[in-house]
Design an enzyme around this catalytic site. Structure first.
Site, mmCIF file in Angstrom:
data_model
loop_
_atom_site.group_PDB
_atom_site.id
_atom_site.type_symbol
_atom_site.label_atom_id
_atom_site.label_comp_id
_atom_site.label_asym_id
_atom_site.label_seq_id
_atom_site.Cartn_x
_atom_site.Cartn_y
_atom_site.Cartn_z
ATOM 1 N N SER A 99 0.801 -1.227 0.000
ATOM 2 C CA SER A 99 0.000 0.000 0.000
ATOM 3 C C SER A 99 0.832 1.274 0.000
ATOM 4 O O SER A 99 0.276 2.368 -0.155
ATOM 5 C CB SER A 99 -0.954 0.013 1.207
ATOM 6 O OG SER A 99 -2.106 -0.763 0.935
ATOM 7 N N LYS A 129 0.350 3.651 -2.784
ATOM 8 C CA LYS A 129 -0.670 4.705 -2.740
ATOM 9 C C LYS A 129 -0.064 6.091 -2.566
ATOM 10 O O LYS A 129 -0.737 7.101 -2.815
ATOM 11 C CB LYS A 129 -1.674 4.418 -1.613
ATOM 12 C CG LYS A 129 -2.523 3.172 -1.832
ATOM 13 C CD LYS A 129 -3.582 3.037 -0.745
ATOM 14 C CE LYS A 129 -4.508 1.844 -1.012
ATOM 15 N NZ LYS A 129 -3.977 0.588 -0.485
ATOM 16 N N SER A 133 -6.439 3.984 3.877
ATOM 17 C CA SER A 133 -5.739 3.117 2.926
ATOM 18 C C SER A 133 -6.713 2.303 2.083
ATOM 19 O O SER A 133 -6.471 1.135 1.750
ATOM 20 C CB SER A 133 -4.764 2.174 3.650
ATOM 21 O OG SER A 133 -3.871 1.580 2.739
ATOM 22 N N LYS A 166 2.700 6.607 5.119
ATOM 23 C CA LYS A 166 1.888 5.481 4.655
ATOM 24 C C LYS A 166 2.497 4.146 5.023
ATOM 25 O O LYS A 166 3.695 3.934 4.917
ATOM 26 C CB LYS A 166 1.743 5.571 3.129
ATOM 27 C CG LYS A 166 0.707 4.645 2.552
ATOM 28 C CD LYS A 166 -0.692 5.115 2.855
ATOM 29 C CE LYS A 166 -1.719 4.045 2.563
ATOM 30 N NZ LYS A 166 -1.640 2.908 3.513
#
Length: 419
Positions: A70, A73, A135, A237
């Site tokens: 992730s 992202k 997320s 993140k």
């Protein structure tokens, strides 16, 4: 043209910047007393960077590729931020949650989700929070499809944009970070991306610090574990895939200093939180800044071919600072590397080389240097003299290289016999 390392004026500035530290005659090394122990981390991939100076404080496997999970992202977010900055999108722009976004990115997809409803239209201001805070894979897919028509096209857009902003070793295939064979990043590239986002979009970046977000009556906490710790964290993140383990790209500020860290490949979420905290706290505690060159100060001189003068001063556009470990025994070296001699005319402000500062085995700093003044083309006699000089030195270099090649071949044979 040849690669040239220039230390003509580098010594004086480096000595001044490292006042009180002894320097050897060759390579401009600075010797410091030894630390009791060096930093260690369980993460197979890690990097810690001082955001202002660009100094690398720690790295381990920082250029080895891995699946971003992730953390991909972050690239999705950068594209959205850039679209807003360019005026092609606004926070009021709406995106539809398609069946693919709902089915593959929703709760049934098995990953993180903002729980957006099928066929609903959601403002970008909310989708961004679903993407960053929660997320949400459904948010990421909806954004990718809305901007590029399909997530596959968006993946190509991500890779192209990554190259534009200097992420040379990263390839993206989707907006979510879902596993894809050739979707790879490096810790160094993720750190560069984090710094780029923070510097380029300071107002939008504030979303990364939001602790929670509620959508569809479901409240979710920000997945970044550093935000709950008293270490000054304000982004960025997390990521997890079976193939890449637990990772985090994080940022924290203390006393006006911002550190960027990336870890990946850890076995548990608890390990991720612990190793990330340990790395950040060590960075704030164990280093002190030193300014080596002021903004616009001559760093070195580069040779110029065919110019009205034989050299041009090289300067940095901002103060050159490096963070040095308190009580570290690593040697510090600095050099300017450029393809030289430069060919006149040389335009003031043109990037012509790199200033590289190394601490032990770590390249602590790698910054561009620029021509400090214009160098117009010289007169015909000056150019002719330079041409004769370059021809003579070129012949000498080729003869030297030829002799050196024979020596290298002999050395290779000897080494082969030993193995």
């Amino acid at each position: 043209m040849r690669a040239t390392t220039n230390r003509t004026n580098l010594a004086a500035g480096f000595r001044a910047g490292l006042a009180g530290l002894s320097l050897s005659a060759i390579g401009w090394f600075a010797a410091l007393p030894a630390l009791a122990q060096s930093f260690q981390t369980a993460a197979p991939h890690a990097i810690l960077i001082d955001a202002d100076s660009g100094s690398v404080l720690f790295e381990k496997g920082a250029d080895e590729p891995f699946s971003p999970a992730s953390m991909a992202k972050l690239m999705t977010t950068e594209i959205v931020f850039n679209e807003i900055r360019q005026g092609r999108l606004s926070m009021d722009s709406e995106f539809q949650i398609t069946e693919d976004a709902w089915r593959r990115g929703g709760a049934g997809g098995g990953g993180s989700s903002m729980f957006a409803q099928l066929n609903s239209r959601i403002k970008l201001s909310d989708l961004l929070r679903g993407l960053i805070v929660q997320s949400g894979n459904d948010a990421a897919i909806a954004i990718g499809e809305g901007i590029a028509g399909s997530e596959e096209n968006f993946g190509r857009m991500m890779t192209a944009r990554a190259k534009e902003i200097g992420l040379t070793r990263s390839t993206f295939r989707n907006a979510t970070g879902y596993s894809a064979p050739d979707q790879k990043v490096t810790a160094r590239d993720l750190a560069k991306l984090a710094i780029h986002i923070i510097d380029t979009y300071p107002d939008l970046y504030k979303i990364f610090a939001e602790r929670e977000f509620t959508w569809n009556k479901i409240k979710q906490q920000n997945r970044n574990p550093l935000l709950t710790l008293d270490i000054g964290a304000d982004g960025l993140k997390t990521g997890f895939l079976e193939e890449s383990g637990y990772g985090l790209t994080g940022s924290a500020i203390q006393n006006g200093q911002r550190l960027i860290m990336v870890v990946s490949g850890l076995k548990t979420a608890r390990d991720r939180a612990a190793e990330s905290r340990k790395l950040v706290e060590w960075g704030f505690r164990a280093f002190e800044p030193r300014q080596i060159f002021a903004s616009g100060e001559t760093v070195a001189d580069a040779s110029v071919f065919g110019g009205a003068q034989g050299s041009v001063p090289l300067v940095a556009k901002k103060p050159v600072r490096v963070l040095l470990p308190r009580g570290n025994g690593d040697r510090i070296s600095a050099r300017v590397v450029y393809q030289g001699p430069l060919t006149a005319p040389v335009e003031q402000g043109k990037e012509v080389g790199r200033l590289r500062i190394t601490r032990g085995d770590t390249q602590a700093l790698d910054l561009p240097v620029y021509a400090g003044e214009d160098v117009p083309a010289g007169t015909i006699p000056q150019r002719a003299l330079d041409g004769a000089w370059e021809l003579g030195t070129g012949l000498f270099r080729r003869a030297f290289d030829k002799a050196g090649a024979g020596d290298k071949a002999g050395a290779t044979d000897k080494a082969g016999a030993k193995s």
